[in-house]
Design an enzyme around this catalytic site. Structure first.
Site, PDB file in Angstrom:
ATOM      1  N   PHE A 140      -6.815  23.721 -30.510  1.00  0.00           N
ATOM      2  CA  PHE A 140      -6.795  23.858 -31.966  1.00  0.00           C
ATOM      3  C   PHE A 140      -8.112  24.465 -32.406  1.00  0.00           C
ATOM      4  CE2 PHE A 140      -4.243  21.766 -35.508  1.00  0.00           C
ATOM      5  CZ  PHE A 140      -3.017  22.138 -34.986  1.00  0.00           C
ATOM      6  N   GLN A 253      -9.888  22.215 -48.753  1.00  0.00           N
ATOM      7  CA  GLN A 253      -9.456  23.053 -47.636  1.00  0.00           C
ATOM      8  C   GLN A 253      -8.175  23.802 -47.985  1.00  0.00           C
ATOM      9  OE1 GLN A 253      -7.701  21.570 -43.644  1.00  0.00           O
ATOM     10  NE2 GLN A 253      -9.820  22.102 -43.154  1.00  0.00           N
ATOM     11  N   HIS A 255      -5.577  25.693 -46.205  1.00  0.00           N
ATOM     12  CA  HIS A 255      -5.065  25.948 -44.862  1.00  0.00           C
ATOM     13  C   HIS A 255      -4.723  27.425 -44.748  1.00  0.00           C
ATOM     14  CE1 HIS A 255      -2.635  25.707 -41.235  1.00  0.00           C
ATOM     15  NE2 HIS A 255      -2.992  24.442 -41.093  1.00  0.00           N
ATOM     16  N   LEU A 269       3.545  24.273 -45.267  1.00  0.00           N
ATOM     17  CA  LEU A 269       2.624  24.436 -44.148  1.00  0.00           C
ATOM     18  C   LEU A 269       3.269  25.096 -42.930  1.00  0.00           C
ATOM     19  CD1 LEU A 269      -0.328  23.666 -43.433  1.00  0.00           C
ATOM     20  CD2 LEU A 269       0.610  21.662 -42.288  1.00  0.00           C
ATOM     21  N   GLU A 272      -0.972  24.941 -37.357  1.00  0.00           N
ATOM     22  CA  GLU A 272      -1.974  25.653 -36.560  1.00  0.00           C
ATOM     23  C   GLU A 272      -1.560  25.741 -35.095  1.00  0.00           C
ATOM     24  OE1 GLU A 272      -6.817  25.265 -35.962  1.00  0.00           O
ATOM     25  OE2 GLU A 272      -5.828  24.390 -37.695  1.00  0.00           O
ATOM     26  N   ARG A 328     -10.776  26.446 -39.857  1.00  0.00           N
ATOM     27  CA  ARG A 328      -9.825  26.866 -40.884  1.00  0.00           C
ATOM     28  C   ARG A 328     -10.468  27.600 -42.055  1.00  0.00           C
ATOM     29  NH1 ARG A 328      -6.004  21.418 -41.129  1.00  0.00           N
ATOM     30  NH2 ARG A 328      -4.832  21.848 -39.228  1.00  0.00           N
ATOM     31  N   HIS A 394      -4.406  22.545 -49.073  1.00  0.00           N
ATOM     32  CA  HIS A 394      -3.845  21.639 -48.073  1.00  0.00           C
ATOM     33  C   HIS A 394      -4.511  20.273 -48.025  1.00  0.00           C
ATOM     34  CE1 HIS A 394      -1.946  20.340 -44.389  1.00  0.00           C
ATOM     35  NE2 HIS A 394      -3.081  20.346 -43.720  1.00  0.00           N
ATOM     36  N   ARG A 429     -12.736  20.278 -42.588  1.00  0.00           N
ATOM     37  CA  ARG A 429     -12.090  19.433 -41.584  1.00  0.00           C
ATOM     38  C   ARG A 429     -11.506  20.277 -40.463  1.00  0.00           C
ATOM     39  NH1 ARG A 429      -6.870  18.032 -40.523  1.00  0.00           N
ATOM     40  NH2 ARG A 429      -6.088  18.993 -42.436  1.00  0.00           N
TER      41      ARG A 429
END
Length: 619
Positions: A140, A253, A255, A269, A272, A328, A394, A429
């Site tokens: 990730f 954030q 996304h 969403l 990822e 991100r 997000h 994050r």
């Protein structure tokens, strides 16, 4: 608007009122507000510590944003890379947050996440396995090693299923479709809470010395978001009205990958995991553009060429990672830049392509939810063609300022955990850290709340009946307004203002305009009119939610205006780079003395001990 009979939590059986005006009343040691991963883990911990525990959730049990965390749980278990350890995970988390994280929270999370994952497996979670039968771990963005324990691309759903099943098995009371509107205090400490049943409008008083806020995020203040309707900043606002402070609220954030077509699912969403399993980003000219956006501080560990990136996907012994797996905030800004430069897709996004990289069998096995989501909602077969995606609101890194070890706020007896708490993630994050955050700090919050309640003995604070009457009257006020405004129009204007003026790219003048717009919306909201009765009245529900959305939106805009730099999830076009001076302090907000506005002050970062500082000095 008579008080009607109500239902027992979970069973639906009729119950009679037991307080003034027929208001239903319950006594618990710990009341957890929210039934996502954080709330359920906190409730389990409190119950197992011996506390009489209840969960109060705005929606249905199992209906939580946790299920949107599809990729996995970040935990340095070393199942794929034996070199991985909590020290590396800690360093990745701090670097991802641009060093604004509370070091103690990042440390506890990195150290305890593996044990929490194993615990989840003991409770019945069915993780994907490696060839050796260990829990599988995937790559990730922002993580040096593959460390996300996963269940296909449905990890959050499996977590909720497991925690929900254990909650029910333990016999913990759950009040579904019940919304908390106020937390009460006696002599400065928590004494209880007021809620109402969404179906009947009937009020509920909880006599409890501890409240654990686990209400999730604030995304419904923005027009384009992956968040569900419940995410209106309830926990953030409840904490502020109770006297607690919020930290890091400027860091929202976006996304990088949300659906952009069709309009009915815009913002939904796209995990990822698509990029973690080989997906690449292309603009409308077919260019793999992320190579043009590698920050200098990631240059040493990010592939500079397509050949290097492709080699990494096939042979992950290299530490030179594809630029699609940057943190991100970096990826979202790059996508936004390509769209603004006129290299976007027909529907205003960019392309995410895994079809040219992986076989249809691989995609359907590793990404079953994404395959079905695009097939059913957009008539796109991701095994054959690219997806159109773009940034979506997000997650909020900011939240209630809490003690790292106990999750208690500045108000004795009030705890916060999960997305509505702040400090763990700093300015950004990393993907996968949210689910570990829920498990690690959910357990700590539940245990701490239980210990606090047990230590009170006969000194339990009592709910002041005058406070109950005032809270009821405040909640019912929209029914008494003559000729007021529809709450839906106020919500639409708030979402548009936040989207246009406090979005992924910000400027000082636009933030000032946003604050003026929010002040005007607060005036309009003071005279909101709700039609009909309390039963089945979504307009009333929204009117109450808007009080939370407005105060939290003001907190975000005010903090964003004050931070004159770009860092993590906060990008200022007029201050395009990070400022070392701002890297040493956080922004904290709380309600002003009148309780109608947001005041802000700066706070120095907690000092990291030398034994942890060494992990950054040598790398």
């Amino acid at each position: 608007m008579d008080e009607s009979s109500t239902r027992h939590p979970m069973t639906g059986n009729e119950m009679s009122g037991a307080a003034e005006g027929g208001t239903e009343r319950h006594t618990y040691d710990v009341v957890v507000v929210g039934a996502g991963g954080a709330g359920l883990r906190a409730a389990i911990a409190a119950h197992e510590a011996g506390a009489r525990t209840a969960v109060v959730c705005k929606s249905l049990l199992g209906k939580a944003h946790t299920v949107m965390a599809e990729g996995g749980i970040a935990a340095a278990m070393g199942n794929r890379w034996p070199e991985d350890g909590w020290e590396v995970h800690f360093r990745d988390t701090m670097r991802g947050g641009k060093m604004l994280n509370h070091w103690r929270m990042a440390q506890l999370h990195a150290q305890e996440a593996p044990e929490r994952v194993m615990e989840l497996e003991d409770w019945g979670a069915l993780f994907d396995r490696t060839e050796d039968g260990l829990i599988s771990q995937r790559d990730f963005g922002g993580h040096k090693y593959a460390r996300l324990a996963h269940v296909g691309d449905r990890t959050g759903l499996e977590m909720i299923r497991t925690l929900q099943q254990r909650t029910v098995a333990l016999g913990i009371d759950v009040f579904m479709e019940c919304t908390v509107t106020d937390v009460f205090k006696q002599d400065g400490v928590v004494s209880g809470a007021l809620a109402y049943w969404r179906e009947t409008g009937r009020f509920v008083v909880f006599d409890t010395p501890t409240v654990v806020l686990a209400t999730g995020g604030i995304g419904k203040s923005f027009k384009v978001t992956s968040n569900s309707w419940e995410y209106t900043g309830d926990g953030h606002a409840l904490a502020m009205r109770t006297g607690a402070s919020l930290i890091n609220m400027e860091f929202v954030q976006f996304h990088p990958t949300g659906m952009v077509w069709p309009p009915s699912v815009k913002g939904l969403l796209v995990t990822e995991s698509v990029r973690g399993d080989g997906g690449i980003l292309r603009n409308s000219e077919g260019e793999r553009f992320m190579f043009d956006y590698i920050p200098e501080y990631f240059r040493a560990e990010t592939a500079d060429t397509v050949e290097e990136a492709d080699a990494w996907y096939e042979d992950k012994k290299s530490n030179r990672r594809p630029p699609e797996l940057l943190p991100r905030d970096e990826v979202a800004r790059a996508i936004n830049s390509e769209i603004k430069a006129g290299r976007g897709t027909p529907h205003g996004g960019i392309y995410l392509d895994i079809a040219s990289r992986r076989s249809p069998e691989f995609i359907r096995k590793r990404l079953p939810s994404m395959y079905h989501q695009f097939k059913e909602l957009a008539d796109v077969d991701i095994t054959r063609e690219p997806m159109e995606i773009g940034p979506t609101c997000h997650y909020v890194m900011g939240g209630v300022e809490v003690d790292p070890d106990t999750q208690e706020s500045a108000v004795t007896g009030l705890y916060a955990v999960g997305e509505c708490s702040g400090g763990m993630h700093g300015s950004n994050r990393l993907g996968g850290n949210s689910l570990g955050d829920l498990l690690v700090f959910g357990k700590r919050a539940g245990e701490s709340a239980s210990a606090h309640a047990a230590g009170l003995g006969a000194r339990r604070p009592q709910v002041d009946e005058d406070h109950v009457r005032a809270a009821r009257a405040s909640a019912l006020a929209p029914f008494e307004v003559e000729g007021g405004e529809n709450p839906y129009s106020i919500q639409a204007d708030l979402q548009q203002s936040m989207n246009d003026l406090v979005g992924i790219i910000r400027t000082g003048p636009e933030l000032q305009e946003a604050l003026r717009a929010i002040e005007a919306l607060k005036v309009r909201a003071a005279s909101m009119k709700v039609e009909g009765h309390r039963q089945y009245n979504p307009g009333w529900h929204l009117a109450l939610d808007l009080r939370n959305m407005l105060v939290v939106s003001e907190a975000v805009a005010r903090a964003a205006l004050a931070r004159e730099e770009s860092r993590g999830g906060h990008t200022r076009d007029d201050f395009p780079g990070p400022d070392p001076a701002w890297g040493t302090r956080n922004l904290v907000v709380r309600l002003d003395a009148a309780g109608t506005g947001v005041e802000l002050h700066e706070q120095p970062l907690p000092v990291m001990p030398d034994e942890l500082q060494q992990y950054f000095e040598s790398k």
